[in-house]
Design a protein around this motif. Structure first.
Motif, PDB file in Angstrom:
ATOM      1  N   ASP A 106      -3.802   4.015   4.231  1.00 60.40           N
ATOM      2  CA  ASP A 106      -2.912   2.869   3.464  1.00 60.40           C
ATOM      3  C   ASP A 106      -1.492   2.833   4.536  1.00 60.40           C
ATOM      4  O   ASP A 106      -0.595   2.171   4.893  1.00 60.40           O
ATOM      5  CB  ASP A 106      -2.087   4.019   1.871  1.00 60.40           C
ATOM      6  CG  ASP A 106      -2.794   3.431   0.928  1.00 60.40           C
ATOM      7  OD1 ASP A 106      -3.691   1.449   0.876  1.00 60.40           O
ATOM      8  OD2 ASP A 106      -3.228   3.848   0.105  1.00 60.40           O
TER       9      ASP A 106
ATOM     10  N   ASP B  87       0.474  -1.803  -0.044  1.00 59.48           N
ATOM     11  CA  ASP B  87       0.433  -0.069  -0.065  1.00 59.48           C
ATOM     12  C   ASP B  87       0.687   0.992   0.017  1.00 59.48           C
ATOM     13  O   ASP B  87       0.488   2.171  -0.391  1.00 59.48           O
ATOM     14  CB  ASP B  87      -0.450   0.385   1.282  1.00 59.48           C
ATOM     15  CG  ASP B  87      -1.691  -0.823   0.820  1.00 59.48           C
ATOM     16  OD1 ASP B  87      -2.758  -0.854   0.132  1.00 59.48           O
ATOM     17  OD2 ASP B  87      -1.949  -2.359   1.449  1.00 59.48           O
TER      18      ASP B  87
ATOM     19  N   THR C  71      -9.519  -1.324  -1.744  1.00 58.91           N
ATOM     20  CA  THR C  71      -9.539  -0.393  -1.833  1.00 58.91           C
ATOM     21  C   THR C  71     -10.667  -0.130  -3.378  1.00 58.91           C
ATOM     22  O   THR C  71     -11.573  -0.984  -3.643  1.00 58.91           O
ATOM     23  CB  THR C  71      -8.730   1.580  -1.526  1.00 58.91           C
ATOM     24  OG1 THR C  71      -7.523   0.858  -2.307  1.00 58.91           O
ATOM     25  CG2 THR C  71      -8.331   1.572  -0.363  1.00 58.91           C
TER      26      THR C  71
ATOM     27  N   ASP D 125      -5.354  -2.123   2.632  1.00 57.86           N
ATOM     28  CA  ASP D 125      -6.941  -1.362   2.763  1.00 57.86           C
ATOM     29  C   ASP D 125      -7.157  -1.966   1.435  1.00 57.86           C
ATOM     30  O   ASP D 125      -7.065  -2.463   0.221  1.00 57.86           O
ATOM     31  CB  ASP D 125      -6.582  -0.665   3.160  1.00 57.86           C
ATOM     32  CG  ASP D 125      -6.004  -0.005   2.735  1.00 57.86           C
ATOM     33  OD1 ASP D 125      -5.433  -0.373   1.371  1.00 57.86           O
ATOM     34  OD2 ASP D 125      -5.561   1.730   2.251  1.00 57.86           O
TER      35      ASP D 125
HETATM   36 CO    CO Z   1      -4.108   0.954  -0.070  1.00 60.55          CO
END
Ligand code: CO
Ligand code: CO
Length: 304
Positions: free
Chosen positions: A48, A8, A185, A183
């Motif tokens: 991030d 990230d 997204t 994460d």
């Molecule tokens: Co990310």
């Protein structure tokens, strides 16, 4: 962390004890309210840093803004961002703006982490459980908002999820230890799961009935309120995913839905799973247990 596993943020070792983590993210408004947009864009950019298990320390605004809008609107966007940076315990140190036809806002964020403790998405281990810290469906709800098809309650739930920092989940994960993290997204749950599973050389079994989905999302998806990105995400993972026999993938658009400021996907040892969930809970966050990591199978992800 290397370029081949889609982590990230970039990690740069300064000393044996400190590495800086660097990321940038910005986008066009997804809600009408400028203050809310600022909060969402900042929470998304900070995410991030949290996904790497790092602590945000410094942020810079990146702004594109048209002459035709009042500077009051810009002030509210920046206030939303500044409030989130403050909540994250970081310092907003300035930024840069240019004139542009369409407004865009986001942050470049610097975090710090111990070089050996930066979380990668490439270390999910067979036997781990998979936790997700936010419900899915913000892309579908945003699409419905643009068509004035989402009720106020549905929108409020989605906004609350998007402005929430991933700080509590990250804090608990750092304290208790976990194998891997990313994460969720733009590539949606399945796209980011695929990245993590492939980078780790493992397979995931995701439990369809345990995946949290925001209220209203199934109904809106059934009405065709699905962003183009969700279809692109589905196409991208085709052939690497096994569905339950008899299930219609059209019913599951939320797992392909591109998320704005989505949750963390955490791979954690089975014996630590319950404790991590309750620790996240005690810090004011939430986590859902959605699947298991297996050694590599003849598929990468199976919906069970
Ligand atoms: Co990310
Ligand atoms: Co990003």
């Amino acid at each position: 962390m290397g370029l081949d596993t889609s982590d990230d943020a970039a990690v740069y070792r300064l000393t044996d004890g400190i590495a800086i983590v660097q990321t940038i993210d910005f986008f066009t408004p997804i809600v009408d309210d400028p203050y809310t947009f600022g909060q969402i864009a900042a929470a998304n950019a900070l995410s991030d840093i949290y996904a790497m298990g790092a602590r945000p320390i410094l942020a810079l605004n990146i702004v594109c803004f048209p002459n035709c809008l009042s500077t009051e609107v810009l002030g509210l966007i920046l206030k939303g961002g500044a409030d989130k940076v403050f909540e994250a315990g970081a310092v907003l140190a300035g930024g840069h703006s240019i004139n542009d036809d369409e407004p865009k806002y986001g942050l470049s964020v610097t975090g710090v982490v111990h070089p050996e403790k930066a979380f990668s998405n490439a270390k999910a281990m067979p036997g781990d459980r998979l936790l997700l810290t936010k419900p899915l469906g913000t892309g579908i709800i945003s699409t419905a908002m643009k068509a004035s098809m989402a009720t106020e309650g549905v929108v409020q739930n989605a906004v609350a999820v998007m402005i929430e920092l991933n700080a509590s989940a990250a804090k608990a994960m750092v304290e208790m230890g976990a194998s891997a993290c990313t994460d969720i997204t733009g590539f949606g749950l399945l796209g980011h799961s695929l990245e993590m599973a492939e980078a780790s050389g493992v397979s995931f079994n995701l439990e369809t009935d345990h995946i949290p989905i925001l209220p209203g999302v199934r109904e809106l998806a059934a009405m065709g309120m699905v962003p183009g990105g969700a279809y692109r995400n589905r196409k991208h993972v085709q052939g690497k995913i096994k569905f339950k026999t008899g299930s219609d993938p059209d019913n599951h658009m939320a797992i392909f839905d591109p998320q704005t400021s989505g949750g963390l996907l955490i791979s954690v040892k089975l014996e630590k799973e319950k404790e991590l969930i309750s620790q996240i809970d005690s810090y004011g966050g939430k986590a859902w247990s959605i699947g298991t990591v297996l050694s590599r199978q003849d598929y990468v992800i199976k919906m069970v």
